[in-house]
Scaffold this active site. Structure first.
Site, PDB file in Angstrom:
ATOM      1  N   ASP A 187       0.727  -1.133   0.101  1.00  0.00           N
ATOM      2  CA  ASP A 187       0.154   0.024   0.115  1.00  0.00           C
ATOM      3  C   ASP A 187       0.929   1.239   0.262  1.00  0.00           C
ATOM      4  OD1 ASP A 187      -2.346  -1.580   0.310  1.00  0.00           O
ATOM      5  OD2 ASP A 187      -1.832  -1.690   2.417  1.00  0.00           O
TER       6      ASP A 187
ATOM      7  N   GLY B  45      -4.606  -3.408  -4.573  1.00  0.00           N
ATOM      8  CA  GLY B  45      -5.369  -2.417  -5.136  1.00  0.00           C
ATOM      9  C   GLY B  45      -4.622  -1.271  -5.244  1.00  0.00           C
ATOM     10  N   HIS B  46      -4.638  -0.652  -6.458  1.00  0.00           N
ATOM     11  CA  HIS B  46      -4.060   0.531  -6.761  1.00  0.00           C
ATOM     12  C   HIS B  46      -4.991   1.856  -7.298  1.00  0.00           C
ATOM     13  CE1 HIS B  46      -0.182  -1.580  -8.532  1.00  0.00           C
ATOM     14  NE2 HIS B  46      -0.108  -1.350  -6.973  1.00  0.00           N
TER      15      HIS B  46
ATOM     16  N   LYS C  37       2.384   2.399  -5.091  1.00  0.00           N
ATOM     17  CA  LYS C  37       3.266   2.398  -6.155  1.00  0.00           C
ATOM     18  C   LYS C  37       2.647   2.645  -7.677  1.00  0.00           C
ATOM     19  CE  LYS C  37       3.176  -1.934  -4.617  1.00  0.00           C
ATOM     20  NZ  LYS C  37       2.591  -1.572  -3.313  1.00  0.00           N
TER      21      LYS C  37
ATOM     22  N   GLN D 250       1.832  -5.540  -3.490  1.00  0.00           N
ATOM     23  CA  GLN D 250       2.246  -5.831  -1.956  1.00  0.00           C
ATOM     24  C   GLN D 250       3.484  -5.062  -2.010  1.00  0.00           C
ATOM     25  OE1 GLN D 250       0.774  -8.747  -3.738  1.00  0.00           O
ATOM     26  NE2 GLN D 250      -1.079  -8.040  -3.282  1.00  0.00           N
TER      27      GLN D 250
HETATM   28  P1  IMP Z   1      -3.238 -12.606   1.320  1.00  0.00           P
HETATM   29  O1  IMP Z   1      -2.310 -12.060   0.222  1.00  0.00           O
HETATM   30  O2  IMP Z   1      -4.688 -12.228   0.972  1.00  0.00           O
HETATM   31  O3  IMP Z   1      -3.134 -14.205   1.377  1.00  0.00           O
HETATM   32  O4  IMP Z   1      -3.057 -11.931   2.617  1.00  0.00           O
HETATM   33  C1  IMP Z   1      -1.609 -12.429   3.418  1.00  0.00           C
HETATM   34  C2  IMP Z   1      -1.227 -10.993   4.037  1.00  0.00           C
HETATM   35  O5  IMP Z   1      -0.970 -10.119   3.055  1.00  0.00           O
HETATM   36  C3  IMP Z   1      -2.279 -10.351   4.862  1.00  0.00           C
HETATM   37  O6  IMP Z   1      -1.590  -9.641   5.986  1.00  0.00           O
HETATM   38  C4  IMP Z   1      -2.687  -9.389   4.072  1.00  0.00           C
HETATM   39  O7  IMP Z   1      -3.401  -8.058   4.779  1.00  0.00           O
HETATM   40  C5  IMP Z   1      -1.474  -8.706   3.071  1.00  0.00           C
HETATM   41  N1  IMP Z   1      -1.817  -8.213   2.187  1.00  0.00           N
HETATM   42  C6  IMP Z   1      -2.093  -8.722   1.051  1.00  0.00           C
HETATM   43  N2  IMP Z   1      -2.092  -7.931  -0.144  1.00  0.00           N
HETATM   44  C7  IMP Z   1      -2.020  -6.832   0.412  1.00  0.00           C
HETATM   45  C8  IMP Z   1      -1.816  -5.293  -0.120  1.00  0.00           C
HETATM   46  O8  IMP Z   1      -1.793  -5.213  -1.527  1.00  0.00           O
HETATM   47  N3  IMP Z   1      -1.594  -4.549   0.675  1.00  0.00           N
HETATM   48  C9  IMP Z   1      -1.346  -4.708   2.101  1.00  0.00           C
HETATM   49  N4  IMP Z   1      -1.209  -5.835   2.724  1.00  0.00           N
HETATM   50  C10 IMP Z   1      -1.647  -6.880   1.875  1.00  0.00           C
END
Ligand code: IMP
Length: 437
Positions: free
Chosen positions: A13, A40-41, A16, A223
């Site tokens: 977040d 999400g962007h 980017k 991420q």
């Molecule tokens: P998953 O990617 O849904 O399996 O989540 C695993 C961990 O990564 C969790 O703590 C999510 O909140 C975090 N996470 C996944 N995608 C994002 C993102 O785009 N931004 C911030 N945290 C993320």
């Protein structure tokens, strides 16, 4: 321009999308190299705000190719919805390509994600619930279905029946749930497959060719570094490789073709979901940052945990990504605080001082951040376009961050819009453009 990886330097977040959109104006191609619709962007152009989950942020520029590459996991329903939402706003998709090797997220992945999280109880990861982990697990166990198979009706049906038999055994026998109906999934997902088929192709050669052009490729990370499966704060991580190296794994472009890596960081730190966060502010200042920075997930709407900038994290990111420079954002959010703090190291209960990230950080209960405190500033920064015009205390904060992190700052953001960006051209010349000569 050159072949540049844009990587999140914190826990995701970092905005980017804004820097990708900015650099994409001069690029031949933008490739999204990992993750799925857990990302999400938000990109703001003029008064228009666009939210992307799977489609590369470069799509707003009709002259460049936009690729969803092998390393991404694609939820076809989400992608179709995203395409139709953007189409209705006049966005053109003639330049969109989806890798035939990208893995598909199907309803059983989302269900499995939910079951696994509920079973974990207090040690739940706090996933986005989008089926990301199970989709990457299936890829690793070699039962995943890839986009190339998905858009071939006969192959999709055959593969779905085989995999669903295994998943239904899991759902009914382990989780005591009802089995999923292959016919229903097939009916719904065949429609998505037909819509997406025109965009699906082998992309490895395409990316390679674009990477050889003078305009180059922007590799768009999703991420952040600390969420990397191997190098992040495991197990509270995602299941892909957000780090710069993930750009090579996820696209098939060799490491020697990458010219520069830009790390994107906020002027503070945020994190969604569970897991260690040494500089977290579980207080009024944290809430101030959350509200002022609109720190709520683009994908899930979850409030983000907020805290001071952690230099230990930035140093680690600089190392594991080989950062060429830093793109520091959200400086405007810190306006209005009497003082600002920077986490410069960790102290342990046994009296040790750590200035590098320990690999067992997620399990350390004996560390406290060491802070440096700087005077804050009250001025609104959002209309400022040059470093010299920033309030002195804001300049001092930025200079101190650069000094402590040990990486030059190439861009500074004072708001979400393209023009709310201060460029340090000397750094950009040195770290990005010069690499072409
Ligand atoms: P998953 O990617 O849904 O399996 O989540 C695993 C961990 O990564 C969790 O703590 C999510 O909140 C975090 N996470 C996944 N995608 C994002 C993102 O785009 N931004 C911030 N945290 C993320």
């Amino acid at each position: 321009m050159a072949n540049i990886v844009i990587v999140g330097a914190q826990w995701g977040d970092e905005a980017k999308g804004k820097i990708v959109d900015f650099l994409a104006q001069d690029a031949a191609m933008v490739v999204r190299y990992g993750g799925g619709n857990n990302a999400g962007h938000t990109v703001t152009v003029g008064s228009e705000e666009y939210k992307f989950h799977l489609i590369p942020a470069g799509i707003l520029n009709p002259n460049i190719l936009c690729v969803i590459s092998d390393g991404v996991v694609v939820d076809p329903g989400v992608l179709v919805k995203e395409l139709s939402g953007l189409k209705s706003r006049g966005v053109d998709f003639k330049n969109l390509k989806i890798s035939a090797s990208a893995h598909v997220i199907l309803p059983y992945h989302c269900l499995q994600d939910d079951f696994q999280e509920s079973r974990r109880g207090d040690s739940a990861i706090g996933t986005t619930g989008r089926g990301i982990g199970p989709a990457y697990s299936d890829k690793a166990t070699r039962i995943g279905i890839r986009m190339g198979e998905f858009v071939d009706p006969a192959r999709f049906e055959a593969r779905l029946n085989t995999v669903l038999a295994e998943k239904n055994a899991l759902f009914t026998k382990v989780y005591g749930a009802e089995p999923l109906d292959a016919g229903k999934i097939l009916a719904e997902y065949s429609r998505y497959a037909a819509e997406l088929k025109p965009y699906v192709q082998d992309i490895a050669g395409l990316v390679f060719e674009a990477a050889k052009t003078p305009s180059g490729v922007i590799f768009e990370g999703a991420q952040g570094t600390l969420l990397d499966l191997d190098l992040g704060t495991y197990p509270y991580v995602t299941s892909s490789h957000p780090i710069a190296g993930g750009a090579c794994i996820g696209t098939g472009v060799g490491p020697t073709m990458i010219d520069a890596v830009i790390g994107v960081a906020k002027s503070y730190t945020t994190r969604v979901g569970k897991g260690v966060f040494p500089t977290e502010l579980d207080n009024e200042t944290g809430s101030y940052i959350r509200e002022k920075g609109h720190e709520y997930g683009t994908t899930t709407g979850r409030p983000r945990r907020c805290g001071w900038l952690d230099i230990v994290v930035l140093r680690y990111s600089a190392r594991v990504n080989g950062l060429s420079c830093l793109s520091l954002g959200h400086l405007d959010v810190l306006s209005g605080l009497d003082s600002v703090q920077i986490g410069v190291g960790y102290s342990t209960k046994s009296g040790e001082t750590l200035d590098q990230l320990p690999s067992d950080l997620p399990f350390r209960t004996d560390i406290e951040p060491i802070y440096e405190t700087l005077p804050g500033w009250s001025e609104d920064l959002s209309a400022i376009r040059s470093f010299e015009n920033l309030p002195l205390n804001a300049c001092n904060y930025v200079k101190r961050v650069e000094e402590l992190a040990g990486i030059p700052i190439g861009t500074l953001s004072v708001g979400p819009a393209r023009e709310q960006t201060i460029l340090f051209n000397d750094v950009l010349e040195r770290t990005i453009r010069k690499r072409l000569s």
